[in-house]
Design a protein around this motif. Structure first.
Motif, mmCIF file in Angstrom:
data_model
loop_
_atom_site.group_PDB
_atom_site.id
_atom_site.type_symbol
_atom_site.label_atom_id
_atom_site.label_comp_id
_atom_site.label_asym_id
_atom_site.label_seq_id
_atom_site.Cartn_x
_atom_site.Cartn_y
_atom_site.Cartn_z
ATOM 1 N N ASN A 49 44.082 44.760 27.289
ATOM 2 C CA ASN A 49 44.158 46.636 28.197
ATOM 3 C C ASN A 49 44.578 47.901 27.395
ATOM 4 O O ASN A 49 45.523 47.141 26.649
ATOM 5 C CB ASN A 49 44.736 45.706 29.204
ATOM 6 C CG ASN A 49 44.736 46.923 30.733
ATOM 7 O OD1 ASN A 49 44.807 48.389 30.776
ATOM 8 N ND2 ASN A 49 44.329 46.703 31.794
ATOM 9 N N MET A 183 44.330 38.728 38.811
ATOM 10 C CA MET A 183 44.205 39.207 38.119
ATOM 11 C C MET A 183 44.177 38.549 36.984
ATOM 12 O O MET A 183 44.313 38.901 35.833
ATOM 13 C CB MET A 183 45.988 40.511 37.875
ATOM 14 C CG MET A 183 45.133 41.461 37.212
ATOM 15 S SD MET A 183 47.546 42.842 37.170
ATOM 16 C CE MET A 183 47.088 43.675 38.040
ATOM 17 N N ASP A 224 38.836 36.946 39.323
ATOM 18 C CA ASP A 224 38.485 38.829 39.744
ATOM 19 C C ASP A 224 38.249 39.768 39.330
ATOM 20 O O ASP A 224 38.438 40.859 39.523
ATOM 21 C CB ASP A 224 39.980 38.730 41.079
ATOM 22 C CG ASP A 224 41.311 39.139 40.131
ATOM 23 O OD1 ASP A 224 41.009 39.191 38.684
ATOM 24 O OD2 ASP A 224 41.871 39.241 40.670
ATOM 25 N N GLY A 225 37.795 39.240 37.731
ATOM 26 C CA GLY A 225 36.810 40.681 36.920
ATOM 27 C C GLY A 225 37.803 41.250 36.681
ATOM 28 O O GLY A 225 38.068 42.369 36.033
ATOM 29 N N ASP A 226 39.286 41.518 36.911
ATOM 30 C CA ASP A 226 40.449 42.234 36.893
ATOM 31 C C ASP A 226 41.432 41.663 35.272
ATOM 32 O O ASP A 226 41.924 41.058 35.897
ATOM 33 C CB ASP A 226 41.772 42.782 37.961
ATOM 34 C CG ASP A 226 41.255 43.201 38.912
ATOM 35 O OD1 ASP A 226 41.371 44.722 38.641
ATOM 36 O OD2 ASP A 226 40.197 43.410 39.824
ATOM 37 N N THR A 227 41.281 42.749 34.150
ATOM 38 C CA THR A 227 42.077 42.741 33.479
ATOM 39 C C THR A 227 43.443 42.719 32.966
ATOM 40 O O THR A 227 43.225 44.454 33.065
ATOM 41 C CB THR A 227 41.262 42.922 31.958
ATOM 42 O OG1 THR A 227 39.434 42.294 31.171
ATOM 43 C CG2 THR A 227 42.191 42.486 30.343
ATOM 44 N N SER A 228 44.261 41.375 32.860
ATOM 45 C CA SER A 228 45.853 42.528 33.022
ATOM 46 C C SER A 228 46.672 43.060 31.997
ATOM 47 O O SER A 228 45.269 43.051 31.300
ATOM 48 C CB SER A 228 46.185 40.578 33.410
ATOM 49 O OG SER A 228 48.021 40.823 32.885
ATOM 50 N N GLU A 276 43.256 32.655 42.970
ATOM 51 C CA GLU A 276 44.450 32.889 43.387
ATOM 52 C C GLU A 276 43.329 32.435 45.483
ATOM 53 O O GLU A 276 42.413 33.123 44.638
ATOM 54 C CB GLU A 276 44.548 34.393 43.169
ATOM 55 C CG GLU A 276 45.815 34.983 43.174
ATOM 56 C CD GLU A 276 46.061 36.297 43.707
ATOM 57 O OE1 GLU A 276 47.618 36.550 43.125
ATOM 58 O OE2 GLU A 276 45.410 36.866 43.009
ATOM 59 N N SER A 305 30.276 37.597 39.959
ATOM 60 C CA SER A 305 29.697 37.904 41.253
ATOM 61 C C SER A 305 30.093 37.603 42.286
ATOM 62 O O SER A 305 30.490 36.763 42.976
ATOM 63 C CB SER A 305 28.168 37.707 41.479
ATOM 64 O OG SER A 305 27.686 37.127 42.601
ATOM 65 N N SER A 306 31.084 38.874 43.045
ATOM 66 C CA SER A 306 31.756 38.690 44.133
ATOM 67 C C SER A 306 30.736 37.808 45.540
ATOM 68 O O SER A 306 31.154 36.823 46.359
ATOM 69 C CB SER A 306 32.215 40.086 44.666
ATOM 70 O OG SER A 306 32.679 40.601 43.528
ATOM 71 N N LEU A 394 35.572 33.311 46.500
ATOM 72 C CA LEU A 394 36.169 34.206 46.991
ATOM 73 C C LEU A 394 36.169 33.611 48.581
ATOM 74 O O LEU A 394 35.548 33.749 49.033
ATOM 75 C CB LEU A 394 35.106 35.972 46.956
ATOM 76 C CG LEU A 394 35.840 36.206 47.714
ATOM 77 C CD1 LEU A 394 36.501 37.058 46.973
ATOM 78 C CD2 LEU A 394 34.691 37.730 47.695
ATOM 79 N N ASP B 226 27.847 44.032 42.280
ATOM 80 C CA ASP B 226 26.675 43.659 42.485
ATOM 81 C C ASP B 226 25.503 44.781 42.615
ATOM 82 O O ASP B 226 25.030 44.942 43.801
ATOM 83 C CB ASP B 226 25.998 42.209 43.908
ATOM 84 C CG ASP B 226 27.451 41.143 43.165
ATOM 85 O OD1 ASP B 226 26.419 39.940 42.016
ATOM 86 O OD2 ASP B 226 28.113 41.151 44.085
ATOM 87 N N LEU B 307 41.669 43.754 42.841
ATOM 88 C CA LEU B 307 42.636 43.652 43.272
ATOM 89 C C LEU B 307 43.625 45.172 43.871
ATOM 90 O O LEU B 307 43.926 44.663 45.045
ATOM 91 C CB LEU B 307 43.444 43.593 42.020
ATOM 92 C CG LEU B 307 44.218 42.417 41.480
ATOM 93 C CD1 LEU B 307 44.096 42.249 40.545
ATOM 94 C CD2 LEU B 307 43.784 40.576 42.792
ATOM 95 N N GLY B 327 43.097 51.103 33.352
ATOM 96 C CA GLY B 327 43.330 50.585 31.307
ATOM 97 C C GLY B 327 42.302 49.487 30.783
ATOM 98 O O GLY B 327 42.414 49.693 28.980
ATOM 99 N N TYR B 328 42.033 48.915 31.583
ATOM 100 C CA TYR B 328 40.763 47.713 31.007
ATOM 101 C C TYR B 328 39.402 48.307 31.350
ATOM 102 O O TYR B 328 38.286 47.420 30.862
ATOM 103 C CB TYR B 328 40.681 46.660 31.870
ATOM 104 C CG TYR B 328 41.062 46.294 33.499
ATOM 105 C CD1 TYR B 328 39.264 46.271 33.455
ATOM 106 C CD2 TYR B 328 41.662 45.776 33.661
ATOM 107 C CE1 TYR B 328 39.184 46.581 34.790
ATOM 108 C CE2 TYR B 328 41.305 45.580 35.549
ATOM 109 C CZ TYR B 328 39.466 46.477 35.927
ATOM 110 O OH TYR B 328 39.548 45.653 37.201
#
Lengths: 407, 407
Positions: A49, A183, A224-228, A276, A305-306, A394, B226, B307, B327-328
């Motif tokens: 990130n 995250m 969740d696809g969020d890179t911390s 989570e 994929s959500s 999810l 998706d 998030l 950032g990512y």
């Protein structure tokens, strides 16, 4: 390779502690220390990130220098990310406090933080916490577990692993702990993970082994696809196993890499399964892909994929969403050629073949999807490459946890 | 440009209908037809998913041929995706039935489907539905709304728009309708959108205008990351406005493009704001970026962050997640330089500056985030490029809808 109990304190010479410092959480351990009685070669991989937390910047300097590391200080509750120059200064102060208490150099102290982004650390509590930790460290599984609990945020369980192998006639141990939860979409390594080993290995090879292995382990996990902003994986090797130093590739290196891979993969899967709000670990295996890169892209596309994740939560064999996620991944393939299976401890069934639904029982599919670990196996029928990725379902709880995380 | 009421029937010569065909839903309209009294130039953009639904393959052939199009038949409930060769054959049969009933050629009938992936269409009901539609079509807003309702799946409201402009001294109308909701992350165009216009324009320029404009409109929308197997945006232009044919770029083309952009952007925002389970439209504006590509990448990264979306649902000003998503994204920037604002009808505040939190009131932030349309404005302080993306919050209802969509 023998799988043993214990985490970061399993390898010879590693001590740990976890204490209640009251950084943000109340009535629980929220600071941890990992300490080696002798200096260690350190390797690390960090978030890609652009927005990097202050401790990531600090640790990169330590790991990339010639310094040997001897301690790791971790706090949960506050991430010390997006905190400007002051945040970095606080890392220096924390390392200084640990160095004073442990009588080592500040440059041999690694710092990690996890929690809310944007808040400043309460430094009085941090330095007091460091002092308590320095007094509390000792060997043994119990304090290893204390440390593993102290680094948790929304994790529901602590995550540890350890293995033993024989290298050059000597018993070598590798242990690790990590925290994950939200995250989580590591792009170099996951949130926070710590591996300790008594192997004797050159710093260069230690880093090389780590950098290669995260590509197939931590980097194949997504919650969740969020890179911390804080992703950090550190390995400390103190050489106390007494094996002849591994300085080149060969049988000894391979044995070490195999054990390291087991430790990393086990920790990575623990993070995915305890994402989570998660109720299930979701594994996607892609086999017979055209090349390794495509195999990884396809597997990661499905676990992120959500829609697929929500269907898993509902135990609904909505396989069209898996096909859809494969299709938009960016990898090229012929949808008419591939086969899709669903598998768990309840059985294995063919779901999709010849471009359309196979003749399967919805009831059986639901039974398979109701287990706590579910695998989707995708046979691309193209080549010999394969890859595995890990995620989770999810759920309502993911939304609940993240709709109001800060309060 | 004048904004008027009406959707696909606003432009001269366009008729429509919506009927209950009982494809999968009961007691609601589930088939629609759009019909032009005279042949139209057709342009279209389609999903880039490798797994393409049968009607997408059919429509691509029609749009890319020299044929003029005259009707669109749409069903909701079943997507006719992952249905093999039989699925494609069903498109041909549907087009044939419409051609017979309307006394036009099958190659001038476009077909669209939306709904569950993997099920075969009940063809008797489809052909009966086509016959009912051919009898029901007529001009007027009422049937335009019938059609807009019939194409909905989990949408909570129908989505229409229309505008009037003057081109070459003639009044030109552009109207449109679309459906969105889940599996929305268009990569060429969104789920299903239909634009009708009486402008007189060459097929080449019509396609060029459409292909360029979707990059800033439909392709900047995401509900869940998706990319569907069925994404289709079709434009029919029947030339009945009577303007001198637009065959090259210039003032007339620009006027048309501006109106088309308004129609596309309006429909795209309606899709974002009515995403599955959504309670709010989330707009992310990136300004002063280094280049257009980066601006788009940054904006899309924020609107797709689970998030950030969950925090919006909780009206929680957890801006660290926005920074994290920037950032990512893959775009390079200096986190110390950028500024972040939150804005809605309740006000506008500076949230982040100089690498850390600005001095804002949490209460005011929550008030701003509690509106049904919220904008995050990111000033990159680098160059002149900008981009806007649209998404929505992540809610319990998104999970609920998708945990058991098929039953």
């Amino acid at each position: 390779m023998e799988i043993i109990t214990g985490g970061v304190t399993a390898a010879k010479g590693f001590w740990a502690a976890g204490v209640e410092a009251g950084i943000k959480y109340q009535n629980r351990k929220d600071m941890a220390m990992v300490y080696s009685k002798t200096p260690c070669r350190a390797a690390g991989v960090f978030t890609t990130n652009v927005v990097k937390a202050a401790p990531v910047l600090w640790d990169k300097e330590v790991v990339e220098s010639e310094w040997e590391a001897q301690a790791i200080v971790v706090n949960s509750g506050i991430a010390n990310a997006c905190t400007g120059k002051l945040g970095y200064e606080y890392c220096r102060e924390t390392a200084g406090a640990a160095a004073d208490a442990l009588e080592i150099s500040p440059q041999s102290v690694l710092i990690c933080s996890t929690g809310v982004i944007g808040m400043q650390l309460p430094m009085e509590k941090m330095t007091e916490g460091v002092r308590m930790l320095a007094k509390a460290i000792k060997p043994g599984e119990e304090v290893g577990t204390d440390a593993a609990k102290a680094i948790m945020t929304t994790d529901t369980r602590n995550k540890q692993v350890a293995v033993k192998v024989t290298i050059g006639g000597k018993e070598v141990t590798i242990g690790g702990m990590c925290k994950g939860s939200g995250m989580i979409h590591p792009n170099m390594c996951t949130m926070l993970a710590f591996v300790t080993t008594d192997v004797n290995i050159s710093k260069k090879l230690l880093q090389e082994a780590l950098s290669a292995d995260v590509q197939d382990t931590f980097n194949m996990v997504s919650v969740d696809g969020d890179t911390s902003t804080n992703d950090t994986l550190l390995v400390l090797a103190n050489g106390q196993a007494g094996n002849h130093e591994i300085t080149e590739k060969g049988a000894d290196y391979d044995t070490f890499v195999e054990a390291l891979h087991y430790v990393n993969e086990t920790l990575a899967k623990k993070i995915a399964g305890d994402g989570e709000g998660a109720t299930a670990l979701f594994e996607v295996k892609v086999i017979h892909a055209d090349n390794k890169e495509d195999a990884k892209t396809l597997a990661k596309s499905v676990i992120t994929s959500s829609l697929t994740k929500a269907a898993l939560f509902g135990h609904d064999a909505n396989w069209g969403r898996i096909l859809c996620a494969l299709g938009y991944s960016g990898a090229k393939f012929d949808p008419e050629a591939i086969e899709l299976y669903l598998e768990s401890s309840a059985g294995k069934i063919l779901i999709f073949k010849d471009g359309m639904a196979a003749d399967y029982s919805e009831e059986e599919a639901t039974r398979i999807l109701s287990c706590s670990e579910v695998t989707a196996l995708v046979d691309m029928k193209m080549g010999e490459a394969e890859a595995t990725a890990w995620g989770c379902d999810l759920t309502y709880d993911y939304v609940k946890i993240n709709a109001d995380y800060r309060s």
